[in-house]
Write an enzyme that holds these catalytic residues in place. Structure first.
Site: not given
Length: 196
Positions: A9-11, A14
């Protein structure tokens, strides 16, 4: 012959839970990267690096989508080819195992689409930021009513610095003002004590 999952996940806010749920769980081992952009090369991500080291010939690596492996087309293709050369089966949800020339061709197209989408996200973000700057310059506010870009200023740094110098301690000032010690430290750097 283990069944291994890799999630990304990018952040940090999340969750990987939807990816895990969609893939069905019951993995022999799981690896993940949280808060890591797909533009970071796969082997530079700690979770994927550990995953690649763990995988053995005959293992199956399960991923939710090609863009979870990355958003750089060349890096994704290189990563998958290296895994295939090691005897690892790469299984992408909705696509199935990447096998043979046809599988590599489909992977190449999907990796390129992931990279194109990343580029479009950057273009949209840049366009929105440019529009917001114009709005602030002409009306004083963005379309959403903000008066500046970035995080809003929540504390008067000069007042915090002055109070901390009075009290003689970052910890005392933080407690007295109800802010974090990091906020007091930043204020002190911004407004250093002037010798009398």
């Amino acid at each position: 012959m283990a069944r291994i999952a890799y999630f990304r996940v990018s952040t940090r806010d999340q969750s990987i839970e939807s990816q895990r749920h969609t893939l069905g769980g019951s993995f022999d081992k799981e690896f993940s990267d949280h808060g890591v952009s797909g533009t970071v090369a796969a082997l530079e991500r700690p979770g994927f690096q550990a995953c690649a080291s763990y995988l053995r010939e005959g293992d199956t690596l399960c991923v939710y989508a090609v863009d979870r492996l990355g958003r750089d087309s060349i890096d994704v293709q290189t990563t998958v080819r290296d895994l295939m050369a090691k005897g690892v089966i790469v299984d992408v949800h909705g696509l199935g195992p990447i096998v043979g020339d046809a599988g590599v061709l489909v992977l190449t197209l999907l990796a390129q689409l992931a990279q194109m989408e990343r580029n479009r996200i950057i273009e949209r973000t840049d366009a929105g930021r440019a529009k917001a700057k114009i709005d602030i310059a002409t009306t004083g506010k963005t379309q959403k009513g903000a008066t500046s870009l970035g995080r809003p200023v929540q504390h008067d740094a000069q007042a915090i610095a002055a109070r901390s110098w009075e009290l003689g301690s970052i910890a005392k000032a933080a407690e007295a003002l109800g802010v974090s010690e990091a906020t007091v430290s930043r204020a002190r750097r911004q407004f250093p004590r002037v010798a009398a």
